[in-house]
Design an enzyme around this catalytic site. Structure first.
Site, PDB file in Angstrom:
ATOM      1  N   TYR A  62       0.830  -1.200   0.000  1.00 44.63           N
ATOM      2  CA  TYR A  62       0.000   0.000   0.000  1.00 44.63           C
ATOM      3  C   TYR A  62       0.867   1.253   0.000  1.00 44.63           C
ATOM      4  O   TYR A  62       2.038   1.223   0.364  1.00 44.63           O
ATOM      5  CB  TYR A  62      -0.976   0.017   1.187  1.00 44.63           C
ATOM      6  CG  TYR A  62      -0.353   0.337   2.530  1.00 44.63           C
ATOM      7  CD1 TYR A  62      -0.308   1.644   3.010  1.00 44.63           C
ATOM      8  CD2 TYR A  62       0.182  -0.666   3.333  1.00 44.63           C
ATOM      9  CE1 TYR A  62       0.248   1.935   4.238  1.00 44.63           C
ATOM     10  CE2 TYR A  62       0.738  -0.381   4.559  1.00 44.63           C
ATOM     11  CZ  TYR A  62       0.774   0.920   5.013  1.00 44.63           C
ATOM     12  OH  TYR A  62       1.321   1.212   6.232  1.00 44.63           O
ATOM     13  N   CYS A  63       0.243   2.341  -0.461  1.00 44.59           N
ATOM     14  CA  CYS A  63       0.835   3.679  -0.394  1.00 44.59           C
ATOM     15  C   CYS A  63      -0.247   4.590   0.177  1.00 44.59           C
ATOM     16  O   CYS A  63      -1.199   4.099   0.786  1.00 44.59           O
ATOM     17  CB  CYS A  63       1.306   4.137  -1.781  1.00 44.59           C
ATOM     18  SG  CYS A  63      -0.016   4.278  -2.998  1.00 44.59           S
ATOM     19  N   ARG A  64      -0.156   5.875  -0.019  1.00 43.92           N
ATOM     20  CA  ARG A  64      -1.148   6.782   0.552  1.00 43.92           C
ATOM     21  C   ARG A  64      -2.514   6.611  -0.101  1.00 43.92           C
ATOM     22  O   ARG A  64      -3.502   6.409   0.569  1.00 43.92           O
ATOM     23  CB  ARG A  64      -0.698   8.239   0.434  1.00 43.92           C
ATOM     24  CG  ARG A  64      -1.642   9.210   1.154  1.00 43.92           C
ATOM     25  CD  ARG A  64      -1.282  10.661   0.936  1.00 43.92           C
ATOM     26  NE  ARG A  64      -1.345  11.058  -0.451  1.00 43.92           N
ATOM     27  CZ  ARG A  64      -2.479  11.356  -1.093  1.00 43.92           C
ATOM     28  NH1 ARG A  64      -3.626  11.302  -0.487  1.00 43.92           N
ATOM     29  NH2 ARG A  64      -2.447  11.698  -2.362  1.00 43.92           N
ATOM     30  N   GLY A  66      -3.045   4.658  -3.222  1.00 42.06           N
ATOM     31  CA  GLY A  66      -3.123   3.506  -4.115  1.00 42.06           C
ATOM     32  C   GLY A  66      -2.499   3.770  -5.474  1.00 42.06           C
ATOM     33  O   GLY A  66      -2.245   2.835  -6.232  1.00 42.06           O
ATOM     34  N   LEU A  91      -3.680   3.770   2.010  1.00 41.12           N
ATOM     35  CA  LEU A  91      -3.865   4.108   3.416  1.00 41.12           C
ATOM     36  C   LEU A  91      -5.141   4.920   3.620  1.00 41.12           C
ATOM     37  O   LEU A  91      -5.857   4.738   4.605  1.00 41.12           O
ATOM     38  CB  LEU A  91      -2.654   4.884   3.938  1.00 41.12           C
ATOM     39  CG  LEU A  91      -2.665   5.282   5.410  1.00 41.12           C
ATOM     40  CD1 LEU A  91      -2.703   4.048   6.310  1.00 41.12           C
ATOM     41  CD2 LEU A  91      -1.442   6.120   5.735  1.00 41.12           C
TER      42      LEU A  91
END
Length: 179
Positions: A62-64, A66, A91
């Site tokens: 995951y990142c902030r 997507g 996130l």
């Protein structure tokens, strides 16, 4: 092939199938907020990391939002996990689903501090130069400093800010810390 899954499904995979939760954001972002139990593997150094010893486990990246995970699916699949997933919405999607995150107060990253300070100095000195012409020189000095930093990679303001108390790591208060 990497599969997009909901935050709830990601949580289930981590809890029930022992999946690894991997955050691909940078360390400053991770320090500020992350999912509990997540492993940090910043995208900027992903290709430099050695093969993961837990590759037999599924991995949930995951990142902030997507976007970074979607844009880098080939690199993430290249890590060699048995199954690779990404959290849809990243996130932010995790938080919107009502799932908990670990939050810490972290200082603003030094590059952003530099931008705020340099911009403020230029603004203030420019205004003051209408009344006191000598402030024009200070505005030019800030500009030259930024050009010097960009050209050489040496930023004197960054060196100064790195020494400030709010940018230094906090001690854990342990009697034998650092030994």
């Amino acid at each position: 092939m990497i599969h997009g899954i909901s935050p709830a499904e990601a949580k289930r995979l981590v809890e029930e199938e022992n999946a690894l939760l991997v955050d691909i954001r940078e360390s400053e972002e991770f320090a500020h907020e992350h999912i509990e139990g997540a492993r940090l593997e910043p995208l900027s150094v992903l290709t430099l990391l050695s093969p993961d010893p837990d590759r037999e486990r599924p991995a949930v990246f995951y990142c902030r939002s997507g976007s970074r995970t979607k844009d880098n699916t080939a690199s993430l699949e290249g890590r060699g996990f048995t199954a690779t997933y990404l959290i849809e919405g990243g996130l932010e999607g995790w938080k919107k689903a009502g799932l908990s995150v670990v939050r810490r107060t972290a200082p603003i990253p030094v590059p952003r501090q530099i931008q705020m300070i340099a911009g403020s100095l230029v603004f203030i000195f420019s205004l003051l130069s209408f009344f006191i012409p000598a402030f024009t020189w200070l505005t030019l000095f800030v500009g030259v400093g930024l050009v010097f930093a960009g050209y050489t990679g040496i930023c004197l303001m960054a060196k100064l800010l790195a020494r400030m108390s709010w940018n230094r790591p906090k001690s854990c208060g342990c009697p034998n810390a650092g030994n």
